[in-house]
Design a protein around this motif. Structure first.
Motif, PDB file in Angstrom:
ATOM      1  N   ARG A 254      97.847   5.869  52.244  1.00 17.09           N
ATOM      2  CA  ARG A 254      98.375   4.108  52.477  1.00 17.09           C
ATOM      3  C   ARG A 254      97.219   3.794  51.655  1.00 17.09           C
ATOM      4  O   ARG A 254      95.903   3.983  51.738  1.00 17.09           O
ATOM      5  CB  ARG A 254      97.953   3.789  53.898  1.00 17.09           C
ATOM      6  CG  ARG A 254      97.892   2.413  54.198  1.00 17.09           C
ATOM      7  CD  ARG A 254      99.393   1.968  54.018  1.00 17.09           C
ATOM      8  NE  ARG A 254      99.195   0.270  54.155  1.00 17.09           N
ATOM      9  CZ  ARG A 254      99.749  -0.304  55.156  1.00 17.09           C
ATOM     10  NH1 ARG A 254      99.819   0.411  56.333  1.00 17.09           N
ATOM     11  NH2 ARG A 254      99.504  -1.675  55.534  1.00 17.09           N
ATOM     12  N   LEU A 255      97.403   2.762  50.725  1.00 20.00           N
ATOM     13  CA  LEU A 255      96.454   2.324  49.798  1.00 20.00           C
ATOM     14  C   LEU A 255      96.137   0.909  50.080  1.00 20.00           C
ATOM     15  O   LEU A 255      96.752   0.139  51.014  1.00 20.00           O
ATOM     16  CB  LEU A 255      97.347   2.128  48.503  1.00 20.00           C
ATOM     17  CG  LEU A 255      97.585   3.535  47.639  1.00 20.00           C
ATOM     18  CD1 LEU A 255      98.564   3.174  46.571  1.00 20.00           C
ATOM     19  CD2 LEU A 255      96.238   4.321  47.249  1.00 20.00           C
ATOM     20  N   PRO A 256      94.932   0.190  49.689  1.00 20.12           N
ATOM     21  CA  PRO A 256      94.260  -0.962  49.991  1.00 20.12           C
ATOM     22  C   PRO A 256      95.460  -2.211  49.523  1.00 20.12           C
ATOM     23  O   PRO A 256      96.403  -1.781  48.493  1.00 20.12           O
ATOM     24  CB  PRO A 256      93.377  -1.225  49.182  1.00 20.12           C
ATOM     25  CG  PRO A 256      92.870   0.175  48.768  1.00 20.12           C
ATOM     26  CD  PRO A 256      94.168   0.867  48.788  1.00 20.12           C
TER      27      PRO A 256
ATOM     28  N   MET B  56     100.556  18.677  55.888  1.00 22.37           N
ATOM     29  CA  MET B  56     100.427  17.960  54.618  1.00 22.37           C
ATOM     30  C   MET B  56      99.175  17.242  55.118  1.00 22.37           C
ATOM     31  O   MET B  56      98.607  17.173  56.128  1.00 22.37           O
ATOM     32  CB  MET B  56     101.789  17.184  54.616  1.00 22.37           C
ATOM     33  CG  MET B  56     101.786  15.990  55.551  1.00 22.37           C
ATOM     34  SD  MET B  56     103.128  14.992  55.127  1.00 22.37           S
ATOM     35  CE  MET B  56     102.990  13.796  56.470  1.00 22.37           C
ATOM     36  N   LEU B  57      98.892  16.768  54.028  1.00 23.35           N
ATOM     37  CA  LEU B  57      97.596  15.507  54.142  1.00 23.35           C
ATOM     38  C   LEU B  57      97.987  14.136  54.360  1.00 23.35           C
ATOM     39  O   LEU B  57      98.871  13.687  53.878  1.00 23.35           O
ATOM     40  CB  LEU B  57      96.804  15.757  52.791  1.00 23.35           C
ATOM     41  CG  LEU B  57      96.129  17.099  52.476  1.00 23.35           C
ATOM     42  CD1 LEU B  57      95.362  16.846  51.165  1.00 23.35           C
ATOM     43  CD2 LEU B  57      95.277  17.589  53.771  1.00 23.35           C
ATOM     44  N   VAL B  58      97.575  13.427  55.225  1.00 25.67           N
ATOM     45  CA  VAL B  58      97.588  12.026  55.341  1.00 25.67           C
ATOM     46  C   VAL B  58      96.230  11.314  55.212  1.00 25.67           C
ATOM     47  O   VAL B  58      95.202  11.604  55.729  1.00 25.67           O
ATOM     48  CB  VAL B  58      97.932  11.845  56.933  1.00 25.67           C
ATOM     49  CG1 VAL B  58      98.343  10.284  57.182  1.00 25.67           C
ATOM     50  CG2 VAL B  58      99.263  12.645  57.376  1.00 25.67           C
ATOM     51  N   ALA B  59      96.333  10.164  54.724  1.00 23.45           N
ATOM     52  CA  ALA B  59      94.854   9.322  54.406  1.00 23.45           C
ATOM     53  C   ALA B  59      95.310   7.910  54.499  1.00 23.45           C
ATOM     54  O   ALA B  59      96.412   7.606  54.161  1.00 23.45           O
ATOM     55  CB  ALA B  59      94.406   9.670  53.046  1.00 23.45           C
ATOM     56  N   ASP B  60      94.352   7.038  54.654  1.00 14.93           N
ATOM     57  CA  ASP B  60      94.457   5.620  54.991  1.00 14.93           C
ATOM     58  C   ASP B  60      93.081   4.911  54.750  1.00 14.93           C
ATOM     59  O   ASP B  60      92.230   5.214  54.937  1.00 14.93           O
ATOM     60  CB  ASP B  60      94.911   5.163  56.492  1.00 14.93           C
ATOM     61  CG  ASP B  60      95.157   3.761  56.583  1.00 14.93           C
ATOM     62  OD1 ASP B  60      94.952   3.017  55.747  1.00 14.93           O
ATOM     63  OD2 ASP B  60      95.709   3.099  57.660  1.00 14.93           O
ATOM     64  N   VAL B  61      93.281   4.454  53.114  1.00 13.36           N
ATOM     65  CA  VAL B  61      92.264   3.852  52.642  1.00 13.36           C
ATOM     66  C   VAL B  61      92.662   2.367  52.395  1.00 13.36           C
ATOM     67  O   VAL B  61      92.099   1.761  51.602  1.00 13.36           O
ATOM     68  CB  VAL B  61      92.035   4.474  51.297  1.00 13.36           C
ATOM     69  CG1 VAL B  61      91.228   5.650  51.567  1.00 13.36           C
ATOM     70  CG2 VAL B  61      93.087   4.562  50.261  1.00 13.36           C
ATOM     71  N   SER B  62      93.307   1.791  53.539  1.00 12.68           N
ATOM     72  CA  SER B  62      93.759   0.391  53.154  1.00 12.68           C
ATOM     73  C   SER B  62      92.569  -0.655  53.559  1.00 12.68           C
ATOM     74  O   SER B  62      92.660  -1.644  53.178  1.00 12.68           O
ATOM     75  CB  SER B  62      95.048   0.070  54.166  1.00 12.68           C
ATOM     76  OG  SER B  62      94.726   0.424  55.500  1.00 12.68           O
ATOM     77  N   ASP B  63      91.639  -0.150  54.301  1.00 18.14           N
ATOM     78  CA  ASP B  63      90.547  -1.091  54.498  1.00 18.14           C
ATOM     79  C   ASP B  63      89.426  -0.893  53.501  1.00 18.14           C
ATOM     80  O   ASP B  63      88.290  -1.630  54.121  1.00 18.14           O
ATOM     81  CB  ASP B  63      89.876  -0.832  55.884  1.00 18.14           C
ATOM     82  CG  ASP B  63      89.453   0.737  55.811  1.00 18.14           C
ATOM     83  OD1 ASP B  63      89.736   1.581  54.989  1.00 18.14           O
ATOM     84  OD2 ASP B  63      88.806   1.238  56.962  1.00 18.14           O
ATOM     85  N   ALA B  64      89.420  -0.511  52.635  1.00 16.30           N
ATOM     86  CA  ALA B  64      88.550  -0.114  51.463  1.00 16.30           C
ATOM     87  C   ALA B  64      88.988  -0.250  50.085  1.00 16.30           C
ATOM     88  O   ALA B  64      90.015  -0.225  49.968  1.00 16.30           O
ATOM     89  CB  ALA B  64      87.606   1.198  51.436  1.00 16.30           C
TER      90      ALA B  64
END
Length: 687
Positions: free
Chosen positions: A353-355, A384-392
């Motif tokens: 998830r992107l900013p 699988m890999l899951v990432a959330d960097v929507s706050d940066a």
């Protein structure tokens, strides 16, 4: 004399050239005696010689010479094409630049007939520039000189070509500029594709983009390949104008026409998907659609079509709408089943998830990406890999960390328990799909962090408790002792539940805010009005009140808060506050969460507010809204004993905070009174 030296500029043009606001130029003109005098004055819109302005900006250190020359060339070209359609200006300039790249001859002084002959020689089948050259104005002398000057200022044709496309918005071609991603995102997609790593082991590489547009993602990928690699490019776009522009762009970047297959249509040319090898790396974006017209099934079918094109050991990076790729889809809907089938196929390596603001022309568009690889024989199948960097913000450091997380995951010999990941979380696909909701997993401390950081945190808690105890003994004040009882927990993933699920289950009741007319709010009234700006204030500071009669007459459906209601707002920034007094009006966009008395054994208002405060995700720079709705916030499920002890701990801390705030308020008030009295002579200090 170069064409740009004879150009006249307005003050608004100077501001655009220097990258400042229009009033700044007025200040420069008034403050600095050496600012260039207007060439045309005596009117409300004075004009200045572009060359003199450029020299002044460079001499005063406000611009670098190279950047100033490039911007001046682009500004001159924009002024030259004021009477033409933006697409025509870009087509003409890029075609001439491509012509120079192919035959190496300058443009200045060439006649229209000579230009057509040169174009027919390099493009006899008219697939990328012949039509554009034949459509040039009857007297293209100024345009030819401008393109030559731009190539010289940019130190080459490729640099000039990229500067032209980077300025597509300046020329007014907003339809071309709107789908352009930010440079950090383009770099992230290119690095995640693994093309650069594969190019080190092969003399040739096939890269593809089935929705290429002007080719922004492809050019970013080409920039990562070594000079020894001769790539083959497969691309497609339904717009014939963009397909021809992309062919020219690829030629300028060293991909000859024989090594590119740009199809004018909605997909790659027939036969490329059935080739033995297929593309080694594919980067693409799902074309933007407004939320009202966006079809989740269409997006998922597009992703599935991309996945089946890939050969073994190939990688695709797909960038698209976050609400489809990572958001919560309706439970048991065809869209949710289709996404679950894609995830269960074992093709998806990572979901990120992107900013917000990744598409600068559409800052409200929330996006995410999938990394897809058809490798099925792997010990990591089913995970699988899951990432959330929507706050940066997507800084170079974040890009490098995400790439490292994914690249080390796909390499042979990877041991999940022995590698530390910065942003990505290793999850089991079946469990994530079965849980429903958004594709999200909390990042837990690693083994190393549990061995070092967690004990250090526990020690810090004990130190703070001892400090608070010493303060009580030293000052002999009646303050409650604080004992948190915090110890290191056993390694396990906490069970999370969304706020929406709590509301649906009746554990929490949602009270919507009311839109209040500002004219009905004053410093006098019966009920407090709690808006976004009021959540950071204490109850004693409230000055926004509304009369009971006005409330009943104009807002009959407005509900009053009760003591213990948790107030939450996402705009302008996520903020959480407990209304201790109650009987207040919640003003939109603030909402209230109320925990019924019958449910407080498993969740108390104080604990809910604390968990939401920690869970709150702030929007990144460039985004226009928070990355997740309130209903999507997820908090841990705690047992009754932990809830009881946590509420006790929070109550003790809240009491100590209230005492400390009263003491600070008294100290601040005393300081202000004393200093004010000394300043105006009304008070003095007696020894």
């Amino acid at each position: 004399m170069p064409i740009r030296d004879s150009l006249l500029m307005s003050m608004a043009d100077i501001a655009q050239l220097a990258g400042v606001r229009r009033p700044v130029v007025t200040t420069w003109r008034r403050r600095y005696a050496d600012f260039p005098a207007p060439a045309v004055d005596g009117s409300a819109k004075p004009l200045f010689r572009a060359r003199e302005v450029c020299d002044w900006l460079v001499e005063t250190g406000r611009m670098e010479r190279e950047a100033a020359e490039l911007d001046l060339c682009l500004h001159t070209l924009s002024a030259w094409g004021e009477d033409l359609a933006p697409r025509d200006v870009i087509a003409a300039a890029t075609s001439l630049a491509c012509l120079v790249a192919l035959d190496g001859e300058p443009l200045t002084g060439a006649t229209p007939c000579q230009l057509r002959d040169r174009a027919e020689e390099v493009d006899p089948d008219d697939v990328f520039l012949l039509t554009e050259v034949q459509s040039l104005p009857e007297r293209p002398g100024h345009l030819l000189a401008l393109v030559d000057e731009l190539i010289e200022a940019a130190w080459g044709v490729s640099g000039a070509f990229e500067r032209l496309l980077a300025a597509r918005g300046r020329f007014g071609a907003r339809d071309l500029a709107a789908p352009r991603p930010g440079p950090e995102l383009s770099l992230l997609l290119a690095k995640l594709s693994g093309a650069a790593e594969r190019a080190g082991h092969s003399a040739s590489l096939t890269i593809a983009d089935p929705a290429a547009g002007p080719g922004d993602l492809l050019v970013s990928l080409l920039g990562l390949l070594p000079e020894s690699c001769a790539p083959i490019v497969l691309a497609a776009d339904s717009d014939a104008y963009l397909a021809r522009l992309l062919r020219r762009r690829l030629i300028v970047h060293g991909v000859p026409l024989d090594d590119q297959d740009v199809n004018t249509g909605p997909d790659l040319a027939d036969g490329t998907g059935d080739s033995v090898e297929g593309p080694d790396a594919l980067v693409t974006q799902i074309p933007y659609r407004p939320a009202e017209k966006r079809s989740a099934m269409e997006v998922l079918h597009r992703v599935d079509d991309i996945a089946v094109r890939l050969a073994d050991s190939s990688t695709a990076v797909v960038w698209g709408p976050a609400d489809v790729l990572t958001g919560a889809l309706p439970r048991y809907s065809p869209e949710e089943r289709t996404r679950a089938k894609l995830l269960a196929s074992g093709l998806v390596e990572a979901v990120i998830r992107l900013p917000g603001g990744m598409l600068p022309f559409r800052p409200g568009y929330e996006t995410a990406l999938w990394v897809i690889s058809p490798v099925r024989r792997t010990p990591l199948r089913g995970r699988m890999l899951v990432a959330d960097v929507s706050d940066a913000p997507l800084t170079p450091a974040v890009v490098d960390a995400l790439v490292t997380d994914v690249v080390t995951w796909r390499r042979a010999g990877h041991q999940p328990t022995e590698h530390t990941r910065t942003h990505c979380v290793d999850v089991e696909v079946a469990g994530l799909v079965e849980a429903g909701g958004p594709l999200f997993a909390p990042r837990l401390p690693t083994v190393r962090e549990r061995r070092t950081e967690v004990p250090r945190t526990v020690a810090r808690v004990a130190e703070l408790e001892a400090t608070l105890a010493r303060l009580v003994d030293a000052r002999r004040t009646r303050r409650p002792r604080v004992r948190t009882g915090m110890v290191q927990a056993q390694p396990r993933a906490p069970e999370l539940v969304s706020v929406g699920s709590l509301i649906k289950a009746g554990t929490v009741n949602l009270i919507q805010g009311t839109r209040i007319d500002p004219r009905h709010v004053s410093a006098q009234g019966t009920h407090r009005v709690l808006g976004p700006g009021d959540l950071g204030c204490s109850n004693a500071e409230y000055e926004r009140l509304i009369d009971r009669a006005v409330l009943a007459e104009h807002y009959p459906r407005a509900a009053l808060t009760e003591p213990g209601d948790v107030l939450v707002t996402l705009a302008p920034t996520p903020t959480v506050k407990i209304d201790e007094d109650g009987f207040a009006v919640v003003e939109f966009p603030v909402r209230a969460l109320r925990v019924p008395e019958s449910r407080r054994e498993r969740l108390t208002p104080r604990l809910l507010a604390a968990l939401l405060t920690v869970t709150a995700v702030h929007r990144s720079d460039g985004a226009v809204r928070a990355p997740r709705r309130l209903e999507e916030w997820r908090i841990p499920v705690l047992d009754a004993r932990t809830v009881r002890e946590a509420d006790r701990m929070l109550a003790d801390l809240a009491e100590r905070r209230a005492i400390a705030q009263q003491e600070l308020a008294a100290v601040d008030a005393l300081t202000e009174i004393a200093v004010t009295g000394l300043t105006n002579g009304t008070l003095t200090i007696q020894p």
